[in-house]
Design a protein around this motif. Structure first.
Motif, short mmCIF file in Angstrom:
data_model
loop_
_atom_site.label_atom_id
_atom_site.label_comp_id
_atom_site.label_asym_id
_atom_site.label_seq_id
_atom_site.Cartn_x
_atom_site.Cartn_y
_atom_site.Cartn_z
N ARG A 85 4.91 20.95 82.34
CA ARG A 85 4.50 19.60 81.97
C ARG A 85 3.13 19.27 82.57
NH1 ARG A 85 8.24 14.18 82.80
NH2 ARG A 85 6.89 12.75 81.64
N GLY A 86 2.27 18.76 81.71
CA GLY A 86 0.93 18.38 82.15
C GLY A 86 -0.06 19.53 82.20
N ARG A 87 0.38 20.74 81.78
CA ARG A 87 -0.52 21.90 81.82
C ARG A 87 -0.55 22.60 80.46
NH1 ARG A 87 0.83 25.67 86.78
NH2 ARG A 87 -0.94 26.76 85.82
N LYS A 88 -0.72 21.80 79.43
CA LYS A 88 -0.73 22.34 78.06
C LYS A 88 -2.12 22.86 77.73
CE LYS A 88 0.67 22.96 73.79
NZ LYS A 88 -0.53 23.70 73.36
N ASN A 89 -2.28 24.18 77.76
CA ASN A 89 -3.52 24.83 77.37
C ASN A 89 -3.17 26.22 76.85
OD1 ASN A 89 -3.45 26.65 79.77
ND2 ASN A 89 -3.90 24.74 80.88
N ASP A 90 -4.19 26.95 76.39
CA ASP A 90 -3.93 28.27 75.79
C ASP A 90 -3.33 29.24 76.80
OD1 ASP A 90 -4.95 27.26 73.49
OD2 ASP A 90 -6.91 28.23 73.65
N ALA A 91 -3.84 29.24 78.03
CA ALA A 91 -3.31 30.15 79.05
C ALA A 91 -1.85 29.84 79.36
CB ALA A 91 -4.16 30.07 80.31
N ALA A 92 -1.53 28.55 79.47
CA ALA A 92 -0.15 28.16 79.75
C ALA A 92 0.75 28.51 78.58
CB ALA A 92 -0.08 26.66 80.05
N ASP A 93 0.26 28.37 77.36
CA ASP A 93 1.06 28.72 76.18
C ASP A 93 1.37 30.22 76.16
OD1 ASP A 93 1.03 26.12 75.38
OD2 ASP A 93 -0.54 26.38 73.87
N ALA A 94 0.37 31.06 76.48
CA ALA A 94 0.59 32.50 76.48
C ALA A 94 1.59 32.89 77.56
CB ALA A 94 -0.74 33.23 76.69
N ALA A 95 1.51 32.26 78.73
CA ALA A 95 2.47 32.54 79.80
C ALA A 95 3.87 32.09 79.40
CB ALA A 95 2.03 31.85 81.09
N ALA A 96 3.97 30.94 78.71
CA ALA A 96 5.27 30.45 78.27
C ALA A 96 5.89 31.36 77.23
CB ALA A 96 5.12 29.04 77.70
N ILE A 97 5.07 31.98 76.39
CA ILE A 97 5.58 32.92 75.41
C ILE A 97 6.24 34.11 76.11
CG2 ILE A 97 4.87 34.58 73.63
CD1 ILE A 97 2.74 32.54 72.77
N CYS A 98 5.59 34.62 77.15
CA CYS A 98 6.16 35.73 77.92
C CYS A 98 7.47 35.32 78.59
CB CYS A 98 5.17 36.21 78.98
SG CYS A 98 4.08 37.53 78.42
N ALA A 99 7.48 34.12 79.17
CA ALA A 99 8.68 33.65 79.87
C ALA A 99 9.84 33.47 78.90
CB ALA A 99 8.37 32.34 80.59
N ALA A 100 9.56 32.91 77.73
CA ALA A 100 10.63 32.71 76.75
C ALA A 100 11.16 34.03 76.21
CB ALA A 100 10.11 31.84 75.61
N ALA A 101 10.26 34.99 75.97
CA ALA A 101 10.68 36.28 75.43
C ALA A 101 11.48 37.10 76.43
CB ALA A 101 9.46 37.07 74.97
N SER A 102 11.37 36.79 77.71
CA SER A 102 12.09 37.53 78.74
C SER A 102 13.55 37.08 78.88
CB SER A 102 11.39 37.36 80.09
OG SER A 102 10.05 37.81 80.02
N ARG A 103 13.91 35.97 78.25
CA ARG A 103 15.28 35.48 78.34
C ARG A 103 16.23 36.43 77.61
NH1 ARG A 103 16.30 31.94 82.08
NH2 ARG A 103 18.01 31.10 80.83
N PRO A 104 17.41 36.71 78.17
CA PRO A 104 18.31 37.69 77.53
C PRO A 104 18.90 37.20 76.21
CG PRO A 104 19.37 36.63 79.43
CD PRO A 104 17.93 36.21 79.45
N ASP A 105 18.97 35.89 75.99
CA ASP A 105 19.60 35.38 74.78
C ASP A 105 18.59 34.97 73.71
OD1 ASP A 105 18.56 33.34 76.26
OD2 ASP A 105 20.21 31.93 75.90
#
Length: 348
Positions: A85-105
């Motif tokens: 929250r409060g850190r919406k930028n391209d770098a944060a989006d790319a990191a969030a993509i990695c974090a979401a893809a790492s979830r087992p479900d």
């Protein structure tokens, strides 16, 4: 450790790379211009590339897959909770993509082929033109209403309004000129829609999946072509008919707590265009439910006796989606159950 996963945030001209190893440690953060993207991945050892699913993502999935990388697409709503929250930028989006893809479900979106996107382009153009046609028809009706001229609803009744305007001698010339211009544009759009629909129907006739889907009551060639082009051969990604209906947003929202189940309106998630066409097809079948001689028709009539028409329409669209899943999964055609012998003979 070497890079195993890359979260790639794509845009028109700027691409953000977030590379991580097997245990999630950040290996690289880098911003790339469009002309730097392919050389960067050409010099990179084979890894898994994750992107948010969108129209351009399917193109880049094919390009990066051709370079030897494993490319996976993930739904944007899956990524959103991982953006700080409060850190919406391209770098944060790319990191969030990695974090979401790492979830087992996590569930990934299949990449579309060039042929699929070509057919979907026809559907997108048709949907836009239909919207513009409706806007023009409403503008024509509104203009005529200002001078006391009205006609019944429906695009097919628009010519009645045209005849009324032509016969009204008190209709101002300035307004008549504006009406004629809007009418000319409306007719031109109708011709373009007809040409696109001819191409869509041709695809529905060529596609085995679309031909099977078109046997379902309420699913015509346009709906069948759209489902076939969108899903392709990836119906196995949905574990059950309910998962497919849920992906289309045709299941109720849940507001449950303390063991008490509370269901609300449908979620309206997933592909809006398919959902809209299914609901339109279900609406047509609800209106003719009295003459629908099958088990599905009896079910619809029984539901109409207890529930509002709109609720029955959505429930029938849900049933149609589940039937479509079964047909695509089993490679079968729809067979109506519960028909009388006389009705079957008449249909034959």
């Amino acid at each position: 450790m070497s890079t195993t996963m890359i979260g790639l945030d794509i845009a028109k001209s700027v691409f953000q790379v977030h590379a991580a190893d097997a245990i999630g440690e950040v290996q690289l953060r880098r911003k790339l211009r469009r002309d730097e993207l392919i050389p960067f991945f050409e010099g990179l050892p084979r890894c898994t590339v994750i992107m948010e699913a969108c129209g351009a993502a399917h193109h880049w999935a094919r390009v990066l897959g051709g370079l030897g990388h494993e490319v996976k697409l993930i739904a944007p709503e899956t990524v959103r909770p991982f953006v700080k929250r409060g850190r919406k930028n391209d770098a944060a989006d790319a990191a969030a993509i990695c974090a979401a893809a790492s979830r087992p479900d996590v569930r990934f979106v299949p990449a579309k082929s060039v042929e699929q996107q070509g057919v979907l382009a026809l559907h997108s153009a048709r949907a836009l033109l239909v919207k513009q046609q409706t806007m023009l028809a409403n503008a024509l009706r509104g203009l005529a209403t200002e001078f006391g001229l009205v006609a019944p609803q429906g695009m097919g009744r628009l010519e009645e309004l045209v005849a009324l305007v032509a016969a009204d001698g008190t209709f101002p010339e300035q307004a008549r000129g504006a009406f004629a211009g809007l009418l000319e544009q409306c007719r031109a759009i109708a011709e373009r829609i007809e040409a696109l629909e001819a191409k869509i129907v041709a695809h529905a006739r060529r596609s085995d999946t679309a031909r099977r889907l078109a046997t379902v009551p309420g699913i015509g060639p346009i709906t069948a072509s759209l489902i076939a082009a969108t899903i392709g051969g990836n119906i196995g990604a949905f574990r059950s008919a309910r998962h497919f209906a849920a992906w289309l947003g045709l299941v109720p929202r849940q507001h449950s707590t303390g063991g008490k189940t509370r269901l609300g309106r449908i979620t309206k998630a997933g592909d809006r265009q398919i959902r809209t066409l299914l609901v339109l097809g279900a609406t047509s079948m609800v209106y003719r439910a009295v003459a629908w001689n099958s088990a599905a028709g009896a079910w619809t009539r029984g539901l109409l006796a207890r529930r509002p028409v709109r609720l029955v329409t959505v429930a029938l669209a849900n049933k149609m989606a589940r039937i479509a899943w079964a047909l695509m999964t089993r490679d079968e055609v729809y067979r109506a159950e519960g028909r009388s012998a006389a009705a079957s003979t008449a249909t034959a």
